[in-house]
Write a protein that holds these residues in place. Structure first.
Motif, mmCIF file in Angstrom:
data_model
loop_
_atom_site.group_PDB
_atom_site.id
_atom_site.type_symbol
_atom_site.label_atom_id
_atom_site.label_comp_id
_atom_site.label_asym_id
_atom_site.label_seq_id
_atom_site.Cartn_x
_atom_site.Cartn_y
_atom_site.Cartn_z
ATOM 1 N N ASP A 233 0.836 -1.203 0.000
ATOM 2 C CA ASP A 233 0.000 0.000 0.000
ATOM 3 C C ASP A 233 0.871 1.253 0.000
ATOM 4 O OD1 ASP A 233 -2.191 1.725 0.185
ATOM 5 O OD2 ASP A 233 -2.319 1.544 2.379
ATOM 6 N N PRO A 234 1.633 1.497 -1.060
ATOM 7 C CA PRO A 234 2.463 2.705 -1.120
ATOM 8 C C PRO A 234 1.594 3.953 -1.223
ATOM 9 C CG PRO A 234 2.467 1.589 -3.242
ATOM 10 C CD PRO A 234 1.716 0.699 -2.302
ATOM 11 N N ARG A 235 1.885 4.966 -0.407
ATOM 12 C CA ARG A 235 1.058 6.173 -0.388
ATOM 13 C C ARG A 235 1.707 7.355 -1.092
ATOM 14 N NH1 ARG A 235 -2.974 6.181 3.611
ATOM 15 N NH2 ARG A 235 -3.574 4.016 4.030
ATOM 16 N N THR B 79 7.276 6.826 -3.913
ATOM 17 C CA THR B 79 7.333 5.396 -3.598
ATOM 18 C C THR B 79 6.688 4.584 -4.710
ATOM 19 O OG1 THR B 79 7.160 5.946 -1.242
ATOM 20 C CG2 THR B 79 6.805 3.657 -1.852
ATOM 21 N N ARG B 80 5.567 5.065 -5.219
ATOM 22 C CA ARG B 80 4.894 4.360 -6.311
ATOM 23 C C ARG B 80 5.762 4.325 -7.565
ATOM 24 N NH1 ARG B 80 -0.774 7.575 -5.307
ATOM 25 N NH2 ARG B 80 -1.391 6.477 -3.380
ATOM 26 N N ARG B 81 6.465 5.409 -7.816
ATOM 27 C CA ARG B 81 7.361 5.454 -8.980
ATOM 28 C C ARG B 81 8.494 4.435 -8.826
ATOM 29 N NH1 ARG B 81 7.339 10.512 -11.913
ATOM 30 N NH2 ARG B 81 9.603 10.446 -12.075
ATOM 31 N N ALA C 299 7.081 0.966 -9.338
ATOM 32 C CA ALA C 299 6.716 0.761 -10.740
ATOM 33 C C ALA C 299 7.937 0.484 -11.601
ATOM 34 C CB ALA C 299 5.965 1.978 -11.274
ATOM 35 N N ARG D 255 -0.075 -3.257 -13.938
ATOM 36 C CA ARG D 255 0.492 -2.770 -12.680
ATOM 37 C C ARG D 255 0.914 -1.314 -12.789
ATOM 38 N NH1 ARG D 255 5.712 -2.739 -10.220
ATOM 39 N NH2 ARG D 255 6.560 -3.210 -12.271
ATOM 40 N N ILE E 171 -0.701 1.863 -10.685
ATOM 41 C CA ILE E 171 0.095 2.678 -9.764
ATOM 42 C C ILE E 171 0.114 4.131 -10.203
ATOM 43 C CG2 ILE E 171 2.435 3.079 -8.913
ATOM 44 C CD1 ILE E 171 2.861 0.083 -8.928
#
Length: 307
Positions: free
Chosen positions: A250-252, A256-258, A261, A274, A278
């Motif tokens: 659960d990246p917020r 972090t999402r980058r 990914a 995916r 994201i």
């Protein structure tokens, strides 16, 4: 994976490391903020992963907490003692408990010193009171513990492979039975098959010796496997911190999402879904919204992304 204790072994508060920039005509023109206002704890038997792109300040933090490159401001407390306030002699005694494993094992080794002498050196420097014969036996035991033949102690660095050199560096790091080790990209210079062996060795040593690690790495898959908690560093600031499963599940924060990914998945259909889910929205400016907010128990996110 060993369960971490509830109280901190290392407590870092508001750590900053700034470097003066020289102008063309001399003097100080401005200051480069390599790391700014970083805080975290590491508990006994815990591994904290520190991830981020190159130049984000990961190695700077590693060197600052070990006082190899002391911080500009902030506190680094090891078992309640602020390391920045210690004299050089007091810090030398503290180094029995704090060690570091570097990214490039060949650069860390002394080419004029055989592997046995290199591992024995900290035992001599800290005057353990044992004879040379006893120290040689201790070194042989350290070689066996890291998976090397004790007969290799007479060899020189150029006679080892990259994985063997890193094992020698790890043997030296654990020679004085430390409590805490900073592992600064310890697998980055190794082949993929050897990386897994070294990570498994670090985990086994943690279980055997009760070690705590600050594990700095670009390899997010290895970080997830080895680390209890993960801190995401972007432009010298921590923007998200949580236990491994929470952060990966659960990246917020957009950054972090980058990062997540960017980790490839060997399935083109799953990979497209995916990345689309994201999203690759640009992270906010690092100059604002850097204070962390607890969005869930133990899950901290920079205010700008906390909602």
């Amino acid at each position: 994976m060993t369960r971490a204790a509830p109280y901190p072994l290392l407590s870092v508060r508001n750590l900053s490391k700034h470097y003066p920039l020289r102008s063309w005509w001399g003097g100080t023109a401005s200051v480069f903020k390599a790391v700014h206002d970083v805080s975290f704890d590491i508990r006994p038997n815990e591994t904290l992963g520190l991830v981020g792109e190159s130049g984000s300040g990961k190695s700077t933090i590693g060197r600052a907490v070990t006082m190899l490159n002391p911080p500009t401001s902030g506190t680094v407390a090891f078992q309640g003692t602020d390391l920045a306030r210690l004299s050089a002699r007091e810090m030398r005694g503290m180094r029995r408990h704090i060690q570091m494993v570097f990214q490039d094992p060949y650069s860390a080794l002394n080419p004029r010193m055989n592997a046995g002498a290199y591992v024995m050196e900290p035992l001599l420097l800290h005057d353990t009171g044992r004879s040379r014969a006893e120290l040689r036996d201790e070194v042989a035991g350290l070689f066996e513990r890291v998976g090397l033949d004790p007969r290799f102690a007479r060899r020189y660095p150029h006679q080892f492979s990259g994985g063997q050199r890193q094992r020698i560096c790890i043997a030296r790091a654990i020679a004085l039975k430390p409590r805490f080790i900073v592992a600064d990209e310890p697998i980055a210079a190794l082949d993929v098959s050897i990386q897994a062996q070294v990570v498994n060795l670090l985990q086994d040593l943690q279980d055997e010796l009760g070690l705590s690690y600050l594990f700095i790495s670009h390899d997010l898959r290895m970080v997830r496997y080895l680390c209890h908690r993960v801190a995401v560093l972007w432009r010298g600031r921590i923007v998200e911190m949580a236990d491994s499963e929470t952060l990966y599940g659960d990246p917020r924060h957009p950054y972090t999402r980058r990062l997540l990914a960017a980790v490839p998945v060997p399935d083109p259909v799953v990979e497209r879904q995916r990345v689309s889910a994201i999203g690759l929205t640009a992270p906010p400016s690092s100059e604002t919204g850097h204070d962390l907010t607890e969005v869930a128990p133990g899950h901290w996110v920079a205010q700008s992304a906390a909602g």
